[in-house]
Each structure stands twice: as C-alpha cells, then as structure tokens.
Design a protein around this motif. Sequence first.
Motif, PDB file in Angstrom:
ATOM      1  N   PHE A  24       0.840  -1.204   0.000  1.00 33.30           N
ATOM      2  CA  PHE A  24       0.000   0.000   0.000  1.00 33.30           C
ATOM      3  C   PHE A  24       0.876   1.254   0.000  1.00 33.30           C
ATOM      4  N   GLN A  27       2.134   2.815  -3.199  1.00 31.10           N
ATOM      5  CA  GLN A  27       1.120   3.273  -4.167  1.00 31.10           C
ATOM      6  C   GLN A  27       0.629   4.685  -3.872  1.00 31.10           C
ATOM      7  N   LYS A  76      -1.516  -3.616  -2.269  1.00 31.90           N
ATOM      8  CA  LYS A  76      -2.280  -2.661  -3.052  1.00 31.90           C
ATOM      9  C   LYS A  76      -3.541  -3.330  -3.601  1.00 31.90           C
ATOM     10  N   TYR A  81      -4.282   3.892  -7.067  1.00 31.92           N
ATOM     11  CA  TYR A  81      -4.726   4.860  -6.063  1.00 31.92           C
ATOM     12  C   TYR A  81      -4.289   6.282  -6.436  1.00 31.92           C
ATOM     13  N   TRP A 293      -8.556   0.074   4.433  1.00 28.93           N
ATOM     14  CA  TRP A 293      -8.284  -0.551   3.132  1.00 28.93           C
ATOM     15  C   TRP A 293      -9.593  -0.887   2.418  1.00 28.93           C
TER      16      TRP A 293
END
Length: 383
Positions: A24, A27, A76, A81, A293
Amino acid sequence: MTIQSFFDPVADFLLDKKYPENSFYRQIQVHGEKFPDLKEVHIALVGMKEKRGAKKSESIERGSAEIREKLYELKKGLIPYRIADLGDLISGDSLNDTYQNMRQVGEALMKQQILPIFFGGSHDLDYGQYLSYQKLKKLVSLVTVDSKVDMEESGPEDDRHTQEIVLHQPNFLFSYTHLAYQSFLVDPTLINVMEKLYFDHVRLGQLRDKFKEAEPLIRDADLLSFDLSAIQSADAPGAVDAQPFGLSGEEACQVFWFAGMNEKLSSIGLYGYDPYFDDANNKTAKVAAVMIWYFIEGFYARKDSLSFKSADYIKFTVSLDMKPNTLVFYKSKRSGKWWMEIPHNDTARYDRVSTVPCSYADYQLAQKGEIPERWINAQIKLY
C-alpha cells in the motif's frame, strides 16, 4: 495559511522501513521531506493525535502511527490509487482549537473534491469533522457507529460530543443515524430523545439480524464516524472503551465497504484507538488498517451516478389505495441498489434532494400496499 502548515510529517521510523513494490505504501504519496501534491488526489489520510477529550488515555497519541504501520504493509488493490497521506494534524493550544483545525482542513479538502479519512484520536473529534461542513451551505446526514450514545449532559467530551453536534448552531444536520449501540450501555431516556427527534437507531442485535438492511442507512450518510469500541474486544482490545460484545472485525470492514461505495459520502472518521490497551501484535491497529483498506476499495468501486433520470436507472411506480397514491422507486442497473422518491415542497432548505436510499425489501412492502417505515421517517424529516 496553507494546508501544509496544519500537519506534522509521518514519523521517521515508518519512512525508514523497506516496503515491497506491491505494498500500500508504495502506491501513495506520503508527507515526509515534502508535502504531497494534492492535484488529482481523491483521498487524503489525516492522522489524529488529540486525546484531551478522552475519558481515559494512556497512549492515544501513538494510535495514528500504529495504524499507519499496519496500513502501509497491506497489499495494493486492483485499481491505481490517487491517495495522499498528509501526516498528523497538529493539535491546537486547546481542544476547541483542534476542532477548528479539523474544520479548516476538512473544508479545504472537500472543496477540492478530496475525501478526508480521519483516523486516531478520541471519538469526540467527529465534532471537528462535522464542523467541516458548516460553510458548504447544505444539510448533511451523519451516521455514527458506537457501542454507546454519546449524548450525556456532563462528563468528558467523548461522552458528550454527539449532543454538541445535535445542538450546534447554525444547525445543518438533516439526519442522524446511530448503529450498533448496546442497550445495557445506553440510558433509555437517550433512546426516547432520538425517537422524538426522528433519528434512526439500530441496536447491535438488530443490526446483526438484518445486516444488509443497514446498507441504505449508511448510503444516506454525508459523513460517517466510527468508534472502535463498537467492535468486540476479542477483535479490538485496543479500543479506549473496549467492550466484550460488539461487531466482529469482519462486520466492521463491511460497514466501511458500504461507506466507501456511498457516492454521497465525503468524509469518514475512525476514532478511539489506544495502543496501550492493545495486544502484543497490535491487533486493533491491524483491524483499523484493514477497515481503511476496505473503505478505499469501496471508494474505487463506486458505480452509481445518482442521476435518476438517466438510462442507468429503472423507475418503478407502485399504486396504493391510500395517500400517497403512488410511491416511486429507482433501481440502479449498475449496482442493483434501490432508492425511493420523497415528495417535498419548494421551501425545503438548501438543496436537499428528495430521493433517498432504500432496499428491495421496501419496494416489496410497497407492492403489498404498505408504506415503508423508511419513507415515513424521511417524509417527517423533510417537513
């Protein structure tokens, strides 16, 4: 004053860690040496450290960093994103100053069509989240998920903040919905007050019996506030006011998925985490991170235009043998979700629309010749 001046960067220990390419963290933009470029950003992460409103606090100020650490480590999603982690909002000289800082930041972000996710801090901070809408010149609907109803007459701010929202002037609160409260933690007189004000409220047991029926309530929210004490302590031991009963971690993620899918929702807050009370693996921080998330995944899965006259919607008209003579429903071809029309006069305040979320069960009830309770409650609110 620029928005950057309201923030401290993300903690160095998080920036110094090595994250895999598919994490994550890799990104998104993160406030480290440089403040993120907000151009074309969809979502802003806003960490909160404020704890002066909490009834008890050992290390609430560490909460945002612990949640970040777990969030950054997640994988991700499928869709690229456009997210910026702005860092931690600087607390004001007084608690009210912090509320005002939240108001200014939230307002500035929403004016740029950026959705803020506030996380960390005590639950009373949703008052600052609510204030973000004051200058937007529209009525808003608030959904709160909490094991208690924080409308006490006295005590710390996190026992009173909902009452502050309800009584705030100028009043721009169109509707209030409270989900997952537990009867043995709530004074019955507060339930009576909510009913007199035509506020929706759903007990934990009711919510679990018909979980999907809560989706239209969440879909009607402009802002959502979630206290981690609504999750059972087995899944969230680090909640400031952890309870043995409550939503499961999976159900909490479902709430955040519903919220993310809501095209109307423009801010969300996740409050009430204290790492001191968490387990050795910071399980609660992990649950909170996964909730965020799922919200983000829901946000990027939004399908509905809310243009009910377009070809994306099917219109259903149901005739009744009473007033109103007809009820009008809309079904989205893209998502399968339902809405219903609520007639109102031309003096309705601001630009409150007359089409509200509902469920297929409401349509089925109308087909049987009955007026759905959701329609009646919405009619009362509009008048």
